[in-house]
Design a protein around this motif. Structure first.
Motif, PDB file in Angstrom:
ATOM      1  N   LYS A  87     -12.404   7.493  -6.914  1.00 13.87           N
ATOM      2  CA  LYS A  87     -12.213   6.870  -5.625  1.00 13.87           C
ATOM      3  C   LYS A  87     -11.957   5.370  -5.785  1.00 13.87           C
ATOM      4  N   ASP A  88     -12.700   4.719  -6.672  1.00 18.23           N
ATOM      5  CA  ASP A  88     -12.509   3.274  -6.890  1.00 18.23           C
ATOM      6  C   ASP A  88     -11.108   2.970  -7.406  1.00 18.23           C
ATOM      7  N   ILE A  89     -10.618   3.794  -8.324  1.00 20.72           N
ATOM      8  CA  ILE A  89      -9.278   3.573  -8.879  1.00 20.72           C
ATOM      9  C   ILE A  89      -8.219   3.770  -7.802  1.00 20.72           C
ATOM     10  N   THR A  90      -8.338   4.837  -7.015  1.00 26.22           N
ATOM     11  CA  THR A  90      -7.368   5.095  -5.943  1.00 26.22           C
ATOM     12  C   THR A  90      -7.418   3.989  -4.897  1.00 26.22           C
ATOM     13  N   ASP A  91      -8.610   3.542  -4.535  1.00 28.16           N
ATOM     14  CA  ASP A  91      -8.733   2.431  -3.575  1.00 28.16           C
ATOM     15  C   ASP A  91      -8.060   1.176  -4.118  1.00 28.16           C
ATOM     16  N   SER A  92      -8.226   0.926  -5.403  1.00 26.71           N
ATOM     17  CA  SER A  92      -7.616  -0.249  -6.028  1.00 26.71           C
ATOM     18  C   SER A  92      -6.093  -0.143  -6.021  1.00 26.71           C
ATOM     19  N   ILE A  93      -5.571   1.031  -6.319  1.00 26.42           N
ATOM     20  CA  ILE A  93      -4.112   1.229  -6.326  1.00 26.42           C
ATOM     21  C   ILE A  93      -3.555   1.115  -4.906  1.00 26.42           C
ATOM     22  N   ASN A  94      -4.271   1.642  -3.925  1.00 24.57           N
ATOM     23  CA  ASN A  94      -3.839   1.502  -2.530  1.00 24.57           C
ATOM     24  C   ASN A  94      -3.792   0.035  -2.110  1.00 24.57           C
ATOM     25  N   TYR A  95      -4.753  -0.750  -2.557  1.00 24.55           N
ATOM     26  CA  TYR A  95      -4.754  -2.184  -2.256  1.00 24.55           C
ATOM     27  C   TYR A  95      -3.574  -2.861  -2.950  1.00 24.55           C
ATOM     28  N   ALA A  96      -3.287  -2.469  -4.186  1.00 22.50           N
ATOM     29  CA  ALA A  96      -2.131  -3.016  -4.900  1.00 22.50           C
ATOM     30  C   ALA A  96      -0.839  -2.675  -4.160  1.00 22.50           C
ATOM     31  N   SER A  97      -0.769  -1.506  -3.554  1.00 22.95           N
ATOM     32  CA  SER A  97       0.405  -1.110  -2.775  1.00 22.95           C
ATOM     33  C   SER A  97       0.613  -2.044  -1.587  1.00 22.95           C
ATOM     34  N   ARG A  98      -0.473  -2.441  -0.940  1.00 22.00           N
ATOM     35  CA  ARG A  98      -0.357  -3.388   0.179  1.00 22.00           C
ATOM     36  C   ARG A  98       0.208  -4.725  -0.291  1.00 22.00           C
ATOM     37  N   ILE A  99      -0.230  -5.178  -1.458  1.00 22.78           N
ATOM     38  CA  ILE A  99       0.286  -6.435  -2.014  1.00 22.78           C
ATOM     39  C   ILE A  99       1.766  -6.280  -2.369  1.00 22.78           C
ATOM     40  N   GLN A 100       2.116  -5.174  -3.009  1.00 16.69           N
ATOM     41  CA  GLN A 100       3.508  -4.950  -3.397  1.00 16.69           C
ATOM     42  C   GLN A 100       4.406  -4.903  -2.164  1.00 16.69           C
ATOM     43  N   ARG A 101       4.023  -4.186  -1.145  1.00 20.19           N
ATOM     44  CA  ARG A 101       4.832  -4.093   0.076  1.00 20.19           C
ATOM     45  C   ARG A 101       4.954  -5.447   0.775  1.00 20.19           C
ATOM     46  N   ALA A 102       3.903  -6.258   0.693  1.00 22.90           N
ATOM     47  CA  ALA A 102       3.948  -7.587   1.322  1.00 22.90           C
ATOM     48  C   ALA A 102       4.994  -8.475   0.658  1.00 22.90           C
ATOM     49  N   MET A 103       5.286  -8.237  -0.611  1.00 26.28           N
ATOM     50  CA  MET A 103       6.281  -9.049  -1.320  1.00 26.28           C
ATOM     51  C   MET A 103       7.710  -8.624  -1.016  1.00 26.28           C
ATOM     52  N   LEU A 104       7.889  -7.408  -0.490  1.00 22.59           N
ATOM     53  CA  LEU A 104       9.227  -6.942  -0.149  1.00 22.59           C
ATOM     54  C   LEU A 104       9.678  -7.599   1.149  1.00 22.59           C
ATOM     55  N   PRO A 105      10.875  -8.184   1.172  1.00 17.70           N
ATOM     56  CA  PRO A 105      11.337  -8.855   2.396  1.00 17.70           C
ATOM     57  C   PRO A 105      11.603  -7.841   3.516  1.00 17.70           C
ATOM     58  N   LYS A 106      11.503  -8.314   4.736  1.00 13.48           N
ATOM     59  CA  LYS A 106      11.751  -7.486   5.914  1.00 13.48           C
ATOM     60  C   LYS A 106      13.228  -7.587   6.306  1.00 13.48           C
ATOM     61  N   PRO A 107      13.876  -6.456   6.636  1.00  9.46           N
ATOM     62  CA  PRO A 107      15.291  -6.498   7.050  1.00  9.46           C
ATOM     63  C   PRO A 107      15.532  -7.434   8.233  1.00  9.46           C
ATOM     64  N   SER A 108      14.551  -7.610   9.090  1.00 10.71           N
ATOM     65  CA  SER A 108      14.703  -8.501  10.254  1.00 10.71           C
ATOM     66  C   SER A 108      14.848  -9.965   9.843  1.00 10.71           C
TER      67      SER A 108
END
Length: 166
Positions: free
Chosen positions: A1-22
């Motif tokens: 669970k800790d590893i999956t929670d950590s990877i999910n948090y990393a996903s939020r960081i990764q998505r935040a770095m992707l620019p928005k089409p708008s």
């Protein structure tokens, strides 16, 4: 669970770095970006910016999936920010040349036999809105253009971003 929670948090960081089409001024309502990571985090990425009346956009595919690929994608995004926005390089071939140098430097790639061959394949376009023109450079990723109902393929170089044996 800790590893999956950590990877999910990393996903939020990764998505935040992707620019928005708008964020692209004048982008057509019929335009879209498809981003469907295979895993929670992804080795695929897109990136774009505007500089000096030019729109620079990238689609990248890094070696590895999941966590290893996501680390490479973060490197790619960070280096593109530096090369284009800070150094103000807006020529497609020069951007990829600089990106390749930065990836080799960061991963200490010297072309030695036992060394990791990590890197990325990329399609990069620079649209000059003033001159109504497009520059394209690719590292293993071709450009496909549809004009007047005809599909036109522009082949990429057969050299990745990263170390290359040949």
């Amino acid at each position: 669970k800790d590893i999956t929670d950590s990877i999910n948090y990393a996903s939020r960081i990764q998505r935040a770095m992707l620019p928005k089409p708008s964020e692209i001024n004048g982008l057509s309502e019929s335009s879209f970006m498809l981003y469907l990571p295979r895993d929670i985090v992804s080795g695929d990425f897109y990136w774009f910016t505007e500089i000096n009346d030019k729109l620079v956009f990238v689609a990248g595919d890094c070696t590895g999936h999941g966590v290893p690929g996501s680390l490479m994608s973060m490197l790619g995004i960070s280096f593109l920010e530096e090369i284009v926005n800070n150094r103000e390089i807006a020529e497609s071939g020069k951007i990829l040349d600089e990106l390749r140098k930065e990836v080799q430097r960061a991963l200490h790639q010297k072309g030695e036999r036992e060394e990791a061959r990590d890197g990325m394949d990329i399609a990069l376009c620079v649209i000059d809105r003033k001159n109504n023109s497009i520059q394209y450079s690719g590292a293993y990723n071709n450009l496909y253009l549809i004009r007047n109902g005809e599909l036109i393929e522009y082949p990429a170089d057969r050299m990745p971003i990263g170390i290359f044996e040949h």
